[in-house]
Design a protein around this motif. Structure first.
Motif: not given
Length: 193
Positions: A163-177
């Motif tokens: 849900d949170t990622k969906a509120t960041l349209p057109n953002h380059r998203i990374a993941h850590v551990a």
């Protein structure tokens, strides 16, 4: 300095913090666990590469608390749901910022350094949790979030991260551990591995 690390903390009072864990082990024991877990976490993550700030709740009591280290700056979380409070804390940061909870025993300064490094070529970074939530969110430009940032997030569910990622349209998203937080007694043995 890489940015600002914001640690969300509540005053460790029985019945006011870690109440789901408290239903399993007692409210006093849960508050004791949170207090000592947070103190241990702060010792592990303080680092000259970023400024560590405590986002305190309740506001007045947290700002004057003797429980947390006096040398760390404190910001009052204010009112609202978790998203409202995290957005407010991120907006206070002058540059790249990450927010973490204090109930994740596995966090180290290496994890925080990886998150700030990811913001070098990404707009946002998440530290996922196994339950579908997350232990860390970071933004490269926290003072310019999208208009619907944190809107309609189903907090404390397996949908919180998506849900949170969906509120960041057109953002380059990374993941850590992926790290485990502690919500119930069942989560405690995982922290001792």
């Amino acid at each position: 300095m890489n940015g600002t690390l914001i640690v969300m903390v509540k005053e460790p009072r029985p019945g006011r913090v870690k109440t789901r864990l408290g239903r399993d082990i007692g409210m006093t024991a849960a508050a004791w666990w949170f207090r000592h877990q947070t103190q241990s976490l702060l010792r592990r993550i303080e680092d000259p590469r970023w400024q560590t700030v405590l986002a305190v709740s309740p506001d007045r009591e947290g700002l004057s608390s003797r429980i947390w280290p006096a040398h760390l700056p404190r910001w009052a979380q204010g009112r609202g749901n978790l998203g409202d409070r995290m957005a407010r804390m991120l907006a206070c940061a002058p540059g790249p910022a990450c927010v973490i909870g204090a109930d994740i025993p596995g966090i180290t300064s290496r994890h925080i350094a990886q998150a700030f490094a990811a913001l070098g070529d990404h707009d946002a970074v998440f530290g996922p949790a196994p339950d579908g939530g997350y232990w860390l969110i970071g933004l490269k430009h926290p003072r310019r979030p999208p208009p619907a940032f944190f809107a309609n997030v189903r907090w404390s569910t397996e949908h919180a991260l998506s849900d949170t990622k969906a509120t960041l349209p057109n953002h380059r998203i990374a993941h850590v551990a992926t790290l485990q937080d502690v919500d119930t007694l069942r989560d405690l043995p995982m922290t001792r591995r």
